[in-house]
Design a protein around this motif. Structure first.
Motif, PDB file in Angstrom:
ATOM      1  N   ARG A   1      -9.143  11.073  23.635  1.00 44.15           N
ATOM      2  CA  ARG A   1      -8.447  12.088  22.842  1.00 44.15           C
ATOM      3  C   ARG A   1      -7.000  11.667  22.678  1.00 44.15           C
ATOM      4  NH1 ARG A   1     -10.259  17.180  22.298  1.00 44.15           N
ATOM      5  NH2 ARG A   1     -11.362  17.171  24.279  1.00 44.15           N
TER       6      ARG A   1
ATOM      7  N   ARG B   1      -3.625  13.166  21.063  1.00 39.63           N
ATOM      8  CA  ARG B   1      -2.956  14.330  20.440  1.00 39.63           C
ATOM      9  C   ARG B   1      -3.967  15.234  19.734  1.00 39.63           C
ATOM     10  NH1 ARG B   1       2.409  13.012  20.934  1.00 39.63           N
ATOM     11  NH2 ARG B   1       2.818  10.781  21.013  1.00 39.63           N
ATOM     12  N   GLU B   2      -4.916  15.752  20.475  1.00 39.51           N
ATOM     13  CA  GLU B   2      -5.922  16.705  19.963  1.00 39.51           C
ATOM     14  C   GLU B   2      -7.001  16.057  19.090  1.00 39.51           C
ATOM     15  OE1 GLU B   2      -6.349  20.220  20.474  1.00 39.51           O
ATOM     16  OE2 GLU B   2      -4.967  19.870  22.124  1.00 39.51           O
ATOM     17  N   ASN B   3      -6.859  14.760  18.761  1.00 44.20           N
ATOM     18  CA  ASN B   3      -7.886  14.105  17.942  1.00 44.20           C
ATOM     19  C   ASN B   3      -8.891  13.396  18.838  1.00 44.20           C
ATOM     20  OD1 ASN B   3      -6.609  14.322  15.087  1.00 44.20           O
ATOM     21  ND2 ASN B   3      -4.954  13.586  16.396  1.00 44.20           N
TER      22      ASN B   3
ATOM     23  N   SER C   1      -9.895  19.760  25.993  1.00 43.05           N
ATOM     24  CA  SER C   1      -8.488  19.490  25.701  1.00 43.05           C
ATOM     25  C   SER C   1      -7.616  20.455  26.499  1.00 43.05           C
ATOM     26  CB  SER C   1      -8.223  19.685  24.211  1.00 43.05           C
ATOM     27  OG  SER C   1      -8.421  21.047  23.883  1.00 43.05           O
TER      28      SER C   1
ATOM     29  N   SER D   1      -5.390  22.343  25.318  1.00 42.44           N
ATOM     30  CA  SER D   1      -5.263  23.609  24.577  1.00 42.44           C
ATOM     31  C   SER D   1      -6.493  24.487  24.781  1.00 42.44           C
ATOM     32  CB  SER D   1      -5.018  23.342  23.089  1.00 42.44           C
ATOM     33  OG  SER D   1      -6.060  22.579  22.555  1.00 42.44           O
ATOM     34  N   LYS D   2      -7.665  23.855  24.914  1.00 38.72           N
ATOM     35  CA  LYS D   2      -8.886  24.648  25.151  1.00 38.72           C
ATOM     36  C   LYS D   2      -8.788  25.361  26.509  1.00 38.72           C
ATOM     37  CE  LYS D   2     -13.466  25.483  24.596  1.00 38.72           C
ATOM     38  NZ  LYS D   2     -14.475  24.418  24.473  1.00 38.72           N
TER      39      LYS D   2
ATOM     40  N   VAL E   1       0.309  21.639  27.014  1.00 43.84           N
ATOM     41  CA  VAL E   1       0.394  22.184  25.656  1.00 43.84           C
ATOM     42  C   VAL E   1       1.860  22.417  25.269  1.00 43.84           C
ATOM     43  CG1 VAL E   1      -0.123  24.226  24.250  1.00 43.84           C
ATOM     44  CG2 VAL E   1      -1.896  23.232  25.689  1.00 43.84           C
TER      45      VAL E   1
END
Length: 315
Positions: A46, A48-50, A175, A177-178, A208
């Motif tokens: 992963r 940056r969130e990708n 992630s 953020s999740k 985050v």
DNA sequence: GCGTCCAGGTCTACC
DNA sequence: GGTAGACCTGGACGC
């Protein structure tokens, strides 16, 4: 997912792709759900969130190493992201590291001499992504290995992401953020994290909110990177060393028993209390290569046990 | 079957 | 500045 980028990496010989991405002690390179078959690793990463799929393959030999890297994604990534992926993969595979000085030192050391022959070309752990490394160290704390694995598995299956490419399916870590969006009670009940739920959620919040990436930490001096990690809730001396994977020796109760047997030929009465002394002896004996010695030994326990006539795998 | 112990540490309160 | 004690959970162990 479709293939969006390919490149090749050269490495400083000797380099064993097999031992580096598929450690004898059973540790994964990026996720426990990656697939390793005949010198090819199907995994994920992963940035940056990708979330991207990765196929890494050995194209050379230990003395002429070449690694083929293929990146898979749902959509065409920006050039900047491709560059970042390339740098992270290269750093995590530790292709630029020259192990020859370590081997020269090891050949004069009674404990390491045979170990470096057994594992010639193996690189130590190089985390490609920070949050998975932090998940690992948080779940390792105060738990037997079986329980740590259980917590990680529940996190992966309940909160992780699944990707498919070229007929392979890989489950990757959630992630930050999740987890930041997940209720602490769910981490406690669903992933069975216990008191660690609060720590992991706090870590996810910090990441985050803008914490240095693994890439950025790797560019900092060791002490600075360790200091930054230790500002995270639930990350202490041991966990920070395990994440950085450079100069520190992340001795815990389990490894303390092993090293006590190797240094003093007996099991310690109090493993936790013996850690400072073991760290001192290891640093004095192996100097700047102590963390390499640590990883090499822990990945060669069955063969060391045979040689010394003491089963180090029983701890 | 039940109670106790403790594990691949860290944080906090207290001195 | 140093250090007991608490902390989830669940497998191992003794009885």
């Amino acid at each position: 997912m479709k293939k969006v980028h390919s490149f090749e990496l050269n490495a400083v010989p000797p380099y064993s792709f097999d031992l580096t991405v598929h450690k004898p002690a059973g540790w994964w390179w990026a996720t426990p759900y990656e697939i390793y078959e005949a010198d090819v690793l199907w995994t994920a990463m992963r940035i940056r969130e990708n979330l991207i799929g990765l196929k890494l393959e050995s194209l050379g030999a230990p003395m002429k190493p070449r690694i083929g890297c293929h990146v898979y994604s749902e959509s065409e990534p920006r050039e900047e992201l491709k560059g970042e992926a390339q740098r992270s993969i290269r750093r995590a595979l530790r292709t630029d590291e020259d192990l020859n000085p370590f081997y020269e030192m090891a050949l004069k050391d009674d404990i390491l001499r045979d170990v470096v022959q057994d594992l010639r070309g193996m690189r130590t752990q190089g985390w490609q992504d920070l949050f998975p490394a932090l998940i690992l160290v948080v779940t390792l704390q105060m738990a037997p290995m079986r329980r740590s694995s259980h917590m990680m598995d529940l996190l992966l299956r309940s909160f992780g992401d699944r990707i498919s490419f070229e007929g392979r399916e890989v489950t990757y870590w959630p992630s930050p953020s999740k987890i930041a969006r997940t209720d602490e009670k769910d981490l406690w009940n669903v992933a069975k994290l216990g008191y660690r739920a609060r720590n992991l959620k706090s870590i996810a919040d910090e990441l985050v909110g803008g914490f240095p990436t693994m890439e950025e930490l790797s560019e900092m001096p060791y002490e600075e990177a360790k200091g930054r990690l230790m500002t995270l809730r639930g990350i202490g001396d041991y966990s920070a060393d395990l994440v950085i994977g450079r100069m520190g020796i992340p001795l815990d109760v389990w490894s303390a028993k092993i090293f006590h047997v190797l240094f003093f030929s007996k099991v310690p009465e109090s493993p936790r209390e013996s850690i400072p002394e073991l760290r001192r002896v290891a640093t004095q004996r192996w100097g700047e290569w102590a963390s390499h010695a640590f990883v090499y030994i822990l990945n060669d326990l069955p063969r060391i046990s045979q040689r010394i006539g003491f089963d180090l795998t029983k701890f």
